[in-house]
Scaffold this motif. Structure first.
Motif, PDB file in Angstrom:
ATOM      1  N   SER A 377       0.851  -1.187   0.000  1.00  0.00           N
ATOM      2  CA  SER A 377       0.000   0.000   0.000  1.00  0.00           C
ATOM      3  C   SER A 377       0.883   1.231   0.000  1.00  0.00           C
ATOM      4  CB  SER A 377      -0.932   0.014   1.217  1.00  0.00           C
ATOM      5  OG  SER A 377      -0.184   0.123   2.418  1.00  0.00           O
ATOM      6  N   SER A 387      -2.263  -3.478  -3.403  1.00  0.00           N
ATOM      7  CA  SER A 387      -2.072  -4.638  -4.269  1.00  0.00           C
ATOM      8  C   SER A 387      -2.554  -5.890  -3.563  1.00  0.00           C
ATOM      9  CB  SER A 387      -0.598  -4.801  -4.650  1.00  0.00           C
ATOM     10  OG  SER A 387      -0.375  -6.032  -5.324  1.00  0.00           O
ATOM     11  N   THR A 388      -3.098  -6.801  -4.347  1.00  0.00           N
ATOM     12  CA  THR A 388      -3.399  -8.129  -3.833  1.00  0.00           C
ATOM     13  C   THR A 388      -2.077  -8.880  -3.635  1.00  0.00           C
ATOM     14  OG1 THR A 388      -3.567  -9.001  -6.076  1.00  0.00           O
ATOM     15  CG2 THR A 388      -5.584  -8.189  -5.053  1.00  0.00           C
ATOM     16  N   THR A 402      -2.795  -7.786  -8.669  1.00  0.00           N
ATOM     17  CA  THR A 402      -3.776  -6.780  -9.065  1.00  0.00           C
ATOM     18  C   THR A 402      -3.531  -5.504  -8.276  1.00  0.00           C
ATOM     19  OG1 THR A 402      -5.452  -8.428  -9.623  1.00  0.00           O
ATOM     20  CG2 THR A 402      -6.218  -6.196  -9.193  1.00  0.00           C
ATOM     21  N   LYS A 404      -4.746  -1.822  -7.123  1.00  0.00           N
ATOM     22  CA  LYS A 404      -6.000  -1.120  -6.911  1.00  0.00           C
ATOM     23  C   LYS A 404      -5.715   0.352  -6.639  1.00  0.00           C
ATOM     24  CE  LYS A 404      -8.340  -5.234  -5.134  1.00  0.00           C
ATOM     25  NZ  LYS A 404      -9.105  -5.820  -4.005  1.00  0.00           N
ATOM     26  N   ASN A 406      -7.183   4.255  -5.866  1.00  0.00           N
ATOM     27  CA  ASN A 406      -8.312   4.941  -5.247  1.00  0.00           C
ATOM     28  C   ASN A 406      -8.044   6.437  -5.206  1.00  0.00           C
ATOM     29  OD1 ASN A 406     -10.765   5.313  -3.845  1.00  0.00           O
ATOM     30  ND2 ASN A 406      -9.715   5.242  -1.884  1.00  0.00           N
ATOM     31  N   SER A 429      -9.694   6.086 -10.295  1.00  0.00           N
ATOM     32  CA  SER A 429      -9.823   4.916  -9.423  1.00  0.00           C
ATOM     33  C   SER A 429     -10.018   3.684 -10.293  1.00  0.00           C
ATOM     34  CB  SER A 429     -11.010   5.077  -8.464  1.00  0.00           C
ATOM     35  OG  SER A 429     -10.871   6.220  -7.642  1.00  0.00           O
ATOM     36  N   SER A 431      -8.937  -0.827 -10.861  1.00  0.00           N
ATOM     37  CA  SER A 431      -8.050  -1.963 -10.608  1.00  0.00           C
ATOM     38  C   SER A 431      -7.339  -2.365 -11.884  1.00  0.00           C
ATOM     39  CB  SER A 431      -8.841  -3.154 -10.053  1.00  0.00           C
ATOM     40  OG  SER A 431      -9.821  -3.575 -10.968  1.00  0.00           O
TER      41      SER A 431
END
Length: 721
Positions: A377, A387-388, A402, A404, A406, A429, A431
């Motif tokens: 993050s 991120s995943t 992935t 993400k 925002n 925003s 993904s």
């Protein structure tokens, strides 16, 4: 005489037998020595076992060759040894294996007494162990160390005290490690270099020397980490006996040099904390931005930063890292002709902050790579990026994650160049699913959206013209495009083929001659999908609201290099009055909507229409307002048409259009209907043919705006005087 003659021969016989016995003994001794030399390979292991009896290690040797004066060879040597617990680490057992090696020795007499004895009292022995390969593994198989062509040299002082009583005193040991490897399950360090130098004079402590690791691999793939250097010595701080210290440490992360003055590793806790300082370097030197060259750099400015690191038992935690961008730092994009198209301003100061991540250096999960990244993050341009967990597909040898986004303030950082300028605002925003492999990266269904928008102006350089040319000449190509609330669905394959699904709330095109509004435009754009022609772009499933109706394009292949393409424009539910207004007519009023298909062929800056047509969707009304003077001046046929169209209620409207690239066009209109005010409302059929130059018409519509602009500029010049 007889007695003396008898004794002589007896003595002669005794001497002969004595000589024979002595010769036989010497021969037997030589045979024993030869047998011992010849049989040495068979009893060498037994000799080693006896010599090492009671020692904390044992040696198993096989394939021993016949010894020479200065050495002996072997096929393999296995050394089993254990290290006792020391309060910092547990006891451990290890196996050292050497293959196709040799053990050689060299003696140097250091007896200074001048004695000429067969066996000197003091010698220095240099024993060298060489092999094709050396492999070291703990009993737990936690890691493995491998080295090719190792050379270990041990110096020993040998002293003879009394008789054959001999003492041995180790003096030093050296082992220059060169291009070795260290493996730990999925991870592999390559290019390990370090000079092991131990001596009795230094208390068998390793002095400071440079440890260098060239590259870190994960699952056989190179990672962004490499070229690690540090000073290391085995001497420890008495106040911190369980701490190993590395000093003057540096490494490259994505070819970005990072350094820290000191790394203190606690052997007992298996942990360390330190901060890596990222060197301030040009952004154009980082991977991905280093391919533009000096004339068309892909990035400008400099970047730096710091990464606080916490290391705990194979897990790296990054907390609150910061990446700084210097003044003028930006990413640049170019046209095919290598002209600047747009740039992305990276700001001045904290570009990326609050960067946090968890990295497992040796994940045992088969679905994760050796370097498993999670909990990523950061704060980026006022928004956040996460991120995943990074997963690894061993069958395809790919890494998946992935990203993400925002509310990233990205649009306001876009700068347009060349013939374009504009102002964009709003956050982004969405993904971005990424797949990383050796041959590049791919994106699968990345969804991005923004509630913002902006204005883009197309304004190519104007040529010098006279006032007359500016009034009656072609319309200026300048145009403003205003858009809002874009949404993108992005896919990219490893070969660079890209598909972009797009939609917007609206797009407004504004020129000096008027405005054109498209509502809810959407479609799919494909780029670099044609290997035979990379300049080919394809637009499909395009539609937009237009004049209260819709326009659509099912498919268009457009060659961006040749500026050519063909397509079919579908129009539906378009108010007839809107189309008449485009023609600049002021006397015709109509109701009803039309639909149709218009084939368009583009070539360069021109286009042509062949066999296009539009028909009314339902019945409607046409009113052609004329003055009495116009009707009086018209011939009988035209006067009849005027009267029929003064209040024409059509039930059928069919039209066709053809236009050449030069603008010359022919429009045919077939009308069927009635006029209740004309000839008792009888049925009427009208066939109208209109020939004109649509391009000239558009130019004539722009004359008034051109006149207005010239007058305004003249007035402004007068004011300045």
């Amino acid at each position: 005489m007889d007695k003396e003659s008898t004794v002589g021969p007896q003595k002669s016989v005794s001497v002969k037998w004595l000589l024979r016995i002595l010769f036989a003994m010497l021969l037997l001794l030589a045979l024993l020595l030869a047998a011992a030399w010849f049989c040495f390979p068979w009893y060498a292991q037994s000799l080693a076992d006896r010599a090492l009896a009671g020692k904390p290690f044992r040696v198993a040797v096989s394939g021993v060759g016949l010894p020479g004066f200065s050495g002996v060879g072997f096929r393999s040597m296995k050394v089993l040894f254990a290290t006792p617990p020391d309060g910092c680490s547990d006891a451990a057992a290890y196996t050292l294996l050497l293959t196709d090696g040799s053990l050689s020795w060299h003696f140097e007499n250091r007896d200074s007494s001048g004695s000429q004895a067969l066996l000197p009292k003091a010698v220095n022995a240099a024993i060298t162990l060489e092999a094709d390969s050396l492999n070291l593994k703990p009993e737990t198989n936690e890691f493995g160390f491998g080295d090719r062509k190792p050379k270990i040299t041990v110096h020993i002082a040998v002293s003879r005290l009394n008789g054959f009583n001999i003492s041995f005193k180790p003096l030093s040991a050296t082992y220059p490690i060169e291009q070795a490897t260290v493996t730990r399950e999925k991870l592999r360090l390559e290019g390990v270099n370090f000079r092991v130098r131990l001596s009795a004079a230094e208390g068998w402590q390793q002095p400071l020397d440079t440890l260098h690791v060239a590259k870190l691999f994960s699952d056989g793939n190179p990672t962004p980490v490499g070229n690690f250097r540090a000073l290391f010595g085995s001497k420890r701080d008495p106040l911190k006996p369980c701490t190993l210290t590395l000093t003057n440490c540096s490494l490259e992360l994505l070819r970005w040099r990072a350094s820290t003055e000191r790394i203190a590793y606690d052997l007992k806790e298996k942990s360390s904390r330190f901060t890596l300082t990222m060197a301030e370097i040009p952004l154009a030197e980082l991977p991905g931005f280093d391919g533009g060259g000096s004339k068309t750099p892909l990035a400008t400015g400099r970047v730096g930063g710091s990464l606080p690191i916490e290391f705990q038992d194979s897990t790296v935690i990054v907390r609150n890292a910061v990446i700084l961008a210097g003044k003028g730092t930006s990413i640049l994009f170019y046209t095919k002709e290598k002209r600047p198209l747009l740039s992305f301003d990276m700001g001045n100061g904290e570009m990326l902050k609050n960067l946090n991540a968890k990295i497992i250096l040796n994940s045992r999960n088969e679905k994760l790579s050796g370097l498993a990244l999670s909990n990523l993050s950061a704060t980026l341009f006022g928004g956040t990026i996460t991120s995943t967990p990074v997963s690894f597909d061993p069958s395809a040898n790919t890494t998946l994650l992935t990203l993400k986004l925002n509310k990233i303030n990205a649009l306001e950082r876009v700068r347009l160049h060349g013939d374009f300028r504009g102002s964009l605002k709003g956050t982004v925003s969405g993904s971005i699913p990424l797949t990383l492999a050796k041959n590049g990266f791919s994106i699968h269904n990345a969804a991005l959206h923004s509630l913002g928008g902006g204005r883009i102006t197309f304004a190519p350089p104007a040529t010098q013209k006279s006032a007359k040319e500016r009034i009656f000449g072609t319309q200026k190509p300048d145009a403003d495009y205003t858009f809002s609330e874009p949404e993108l669905l992005l896919n990219r394959s490893f070969n660079g083929s890209t598909t972009v699904g797009f939609s917007l709330k609206q797009v407004l095109r504004k020129t000096d001659s008027g405005e054109l509004l498209l509502l809810s435009p959407k479609g799919t754009l494909m780029l670099q999908h044609n290997r035979l022609n990379p300049d080919m772009a394809s637009l499909s499933d395009f539609s937009a609201g237009f004049f209260g109706g819709t326009i659509a394009i099912e498919h268009l292949d457009y060659d961006m290099a040749k500026k050519s393409g063909e397509t079919m424009l579908q129009v539906n539910n378009i108010p007839l009055q809107k189309l008449l207004d485009l023609q600049g007519t002021k006397k015709i009023y109509a109701t009803g909507n039309v639909k149709g298909s218009i084939p368009i062929k583009m070539s360069g800056d021109l286009f042509a229409i062949t066999n296009g047509g539009m028909n009314a969707e339902q019945a409607g009304q046409i009113i052609y307002a004329t003055t009495p003077e116009e009707r009086a001046a018209a011939n009988q046929g035209l006067r009849t048409t005027y009267e029929a169209l003064s209040n024409f209620l059509y039930v059928q409207l069919i039209s066709s259009i053809n236009m050449a690239p030069d603008g010359k066009s022919t429009i045919t209109i077939q009308l069927k209907g009635t006029n209740p005010d004309f000839q008792g409302g009888r049925a009427i059929e009208l066939n109208l043919n209109v020939e004109q130059n649509l391009l000239d018409l558009m130019r004539s519509l722009s004359i008034s705006s051109n006149v207005e602009q010239v007058i305004s500029e003249k007035a402004l010049q007068m004011q300045k005087k």
